[in-house]
Design an enzyme around this catalytic site. Structure first.
Site, mmCIF file in Angstrom:
data_model
loop_
_atom_site.group_PDB
_atom_site.id
_atom_site.type_symbol
_atom_site.label_atom_id
_atom_site.label_comp_id
_atom_site.label_asym_id
_atom_site.label_seq_id
_atom_site.Cartn_x
_atom_site.Cartn_y
_atom_site.Cartn_z
ATOM 1 N N VAL A 178 -5.005 0.090 2.927
ATOM 2 C CA VAL A 178 -5.449 -1.442 3.027
ATOM 3 C C VAL A 178 -6.596 -1.249 2.548
ATOM 4 C CG1 VAL A 178 -6.773 -3.163 4.283
ATOM 5 C CG2 VAL A 178 -4.304 -2.199 4.835
ATOM 6 N N LYS B 153 -3.548 -1.795 15.040
ATOM 7 C CA LYS B 153 -2.936 -0.689 16.710
ATOM 8 C C LYS B 153 -3.851 -0.582 17.684
ATOM 9 C CE LYS B 153 0.833 2.117 14.785
ATOM 10 N NZ LYS B 153 0.082 2.139 13.572
ATOM 11 N N GLU C 61 0.197 -1.362 -0.141
ATOM 12 C CA GLU C 61 0.328 0.000 -0.218
ATOM 13 C C GLU C 61 1.224 1.060 0.379
ATOM 14 O OE1 GLU C 61 -0.834 1.766 3.286
ATOM 15 O OE2 GLU C 61 -0.866 0.547 4.453
ATOM 16 N N ASP D 266 -17.556 4.660 13.675
ATOM 17 C CA ASP D 266 -15.812 5.164 12.274
ATOM 18 C C ASP D 266 -15.697 3.360 12.403
ATOM 19 O OD1 ASP D 266 -13.821 5.536 11.376
ATOM 20 O OD2 ASP D 266 -13.980 6.933 12.936
ATOM 21 N N SER E 178 -13.529 1.078 9.499
ATOM 22 C CA SER E 178 -12.980 1.334 8.458
ATOM 23 C C SER E 178 -13.183 0.512 7.555
ATOM 24 C CB SER E 178 -11.052 0.398 8.853
ATOM 25 O OG SER E 178 -10.678 0.877 7.607
ATOM 26 N N ALA E 179 -13.460 0.932 6.217
ATOM 27 C CA ALA E 179 -13.625 0.497 5.214
ATOM 28 C C ALA E 179 -13.043 -1.079 4.599
ATOM 29 C CB ALA E 179 -13.344 1.355 3.812
ATOM 30 N N ASP E 180 -11.624 -0.757 5.536
ATOM 31 C CA ASP E 180 -10.462 -2.388 5.160
ATOM 32 C C ASP E 180 -11.428 -3.547 5.271
ATOM 33 O OD1 ASP E 180 -8.960 -0.369 4.724
ATOM 34 O OD2 ASP E 180 -7.433 -0.945 6.351
ATOM 35 N N LYS F 88 -6.330 10.046 0.300
ATOM 36 C CA LYS F 88 -5.997 8.985 0.898
ATOM 37 C C LYS F 88 -7.235 8.170 0.457
ATOM 38 C CE LYS F 88 -7.111 7.177 5.566
ATOM 39 N NZ LYS F 88 -7.146 7.150 7.098
HETATM 40 N N1 PSU Z 1 -2.442 1.720 10.592
HETATM 41 C C1 PSU Z 1 -1.163 2.100 10.674
HETATM 42 N N2 PSU Z 1 -0.867 2.268 9.612
HETATM 43 C C2 PSU Z 1 -1.043 3.224 9.146
HETATM 44 C C3 PSU Z 1 -2.480 2.311 8.485
HETATM 45 C C4 PSU Z 1 -3.326 1.777 9.675
HETATM 46 O O1 PSU Z 1 -0.626 1.319 11.897
HETATM 47 O O2 PSU Z 1 -0.762 3.462 7.358
HETATM 48 C C5 PSU Z 1 -3.517 3.014 7.324
HETATM 49 C C6 PSU Z 1 -3.384 1.527 5.919
HETATM 50 O O3 PSU Z 1 -3.758 3.338 4.887
HETATM 51 C C7 PSU Z 1 -5.436 1.970 6.587
HETATM 52 C C8 PSU Z 1 -5.237 3.141 6.930
HETATM 53 O O4 PSU Z 1 -6.066 0.708 5.775
HETATM 54 O O5 PSU Z 1 -4.422 4.090 7.340
HETATM 55 C C9 PSU Z 1 -6.903 2.856 7.555
HETATM 56 O O6 PSU Z 1 -7.697 4.418 7.692
HETATM 57 P P1 PSU Z 1 -8.873 4.607 7.720
HETATM 58 O O7 PSU Z 1 -9.665 4.154 9.272
HETATM 59 O O8 PSU Z 1 -9.663 6.089 7.575
HETATM 60 O O9 PSU Z 1 -9.659 3.823 7.458
HETATM 61 MN MN MN Z 2 -10.775 5.528 10.520
#
Ligand code: PSU
Ligand code: MN
Length: 305
Positions: free
Chosen positions: A109, A160, A25, A139, A141-143, A89
């Site tokens: 991701v 994390k 990524e 909230d 994540s779309a992951d 992003k």
């Molecule tokens: N967690 C980490 N490092 C990162 C990310 C998450 O420890 O760089 C990044 C990854 O690209 C992950 C994104 O897909 O943050 C998640 O963001 P969001 O919560 O907005 O989906």
């Molecule tokens: Mn998020």
């Protein structure tokens, strides 16, 4: 090759020859780590993938083109713009926007899984996946959704502890994602080698993971697989220190009203400050390790097929 994708010549060659590939990524480059550590880490991760026997394919959007397999110069270009507001992003919803508007975008991701699948790449290595934010049960994540709907295997060190890990674990179950502990019985929490939550299955070898991927395919499932790898012992942080920094960062983000896509980058930056950079050392080590493990699984999968 899918008409919307621009693969590098090395990636094209590997796809044509059917040799192992690992997607990487780019949000970790632009929003996860500061310059110049971000560039050094991205290049070291690519080297680790090669050592493991696969071709790395770092994914990003450059001037509206979805590139699969960034060059070292392109990684440097993105890396120098870490934190720049004009690098979008790109999660699932953002990809068509970046493409249509001719923007630069860094794939998360979710975004990278989507592109990897279109390109025909099964393995993807990263550091940590997104999840459910602490105190913000909506909230999500779309992951997690992407893992539920795109058949790609993501190798990471879990999520994390800036996130609500038990809630994240529940959503993965709802989405139908098999969670593997690679040589581990419990889910790793990024810097910490465990968070006390169980994985669905412990598998100890690349061949065993490849067999799971093959079974998922044969069953016709559309979901992905999450392989979690504990950070190398010598690089991980004391769980108390990681937890204290995560809790403080999450509290401060709430106080300052930081939420949505801005939350994860803000929290990551704050945790580096709060740990005097120790979190970054751990981050770099686990990213490389995950690149190597993903490559080994890709190699085993080549044989399993
Ligand atoms: N967690 C980490 N490092 C990162 C990310 C998450 O420890 O760089 C990044 C990854 O690209 C992950 C994104 O897909 O943050 C998640 O963001 P969001 O919560 O907005 O989906
Ligand atoms: Mn998020």
């Amino acid at each position: 090759m899918h008409e919307m994708l621009h693969p590098s010549s090395l990636v094209k060659q590997a796809l044509t020859a059917g040799t192992p590939l690992v997607a990487l990524e780019s949000t970790v480059i632009t929003h996860g780590l500061p310059y110049p550590q971000n560039v050094a880490t991205a290049l070291a991760m690519e080297a680790a993938v090669r050592e493991g026997g696969a071709t790395p394919a770092t994914v990003a959007v450059l001037a509206g083109r979805v590139v699969v397999g960034l060059s070292a110069d392109e990684i440097e270009y993105l890396g120098r713009r870490a934190g720049a507001a004009d690098v979008r992003k790109c999660s699932r919803r953002d990809l068509p926007i970046a493409v249509a508007c001719g923007e630069d975008g860094a794939t998360t991701v979710a975004g990278t899984m989507l592109v990897a699948h279109l390109a025909g790449i099964e393995l993807f290595a990263t550091g940590g996946i997104g999840g459910v934010h602490r105190g913000h049960p909506f909230d999500v994540s779309a992951d997690l959704r992407e893992l539920g709907q795109t058949p790609v295997t993501v190798v990471s060190s879990g999520a994390k502890s800036i996130l609500d890990l038990p809630a994240t674990r529940e959503v993965l179950e709802t989405e139908g994602v098999s969670v593997v502990g690679y040589g581990a019985d419990e889910l790793p929490a990024f810097f910490a080698r465990s968070c006390g939550l169980p994985v669905d299955v412990r598998l100890d070898t690349p061949d065993a993971v490849a067999a799971l991927i093959v079974a998922r395919r044969r069953l016709g499932l559309r979901s992905g697989t999450l392989v979690t790898v504990p950070a190398p012992e010598e690089a991980c942080m004391a769980p108390e220190e990681a937890e204290a920094a995560a809790a403080q960062a999450a509290r401060e983000a709430d106080e300052q009203g930081i939420h949505g896509p801005a939350a994860t980058p803000w929290l990551l930056r704050r945790v580096v400050e709060l740990t005097d950079g120790r979190s970054m050392t751990a981050n770099t080590a686990l990213l490389r390790n995950n690149g190597r493990v993903a490559a080994q699984i890709a190699v085993a999968l080549g044989i399993a097929r």
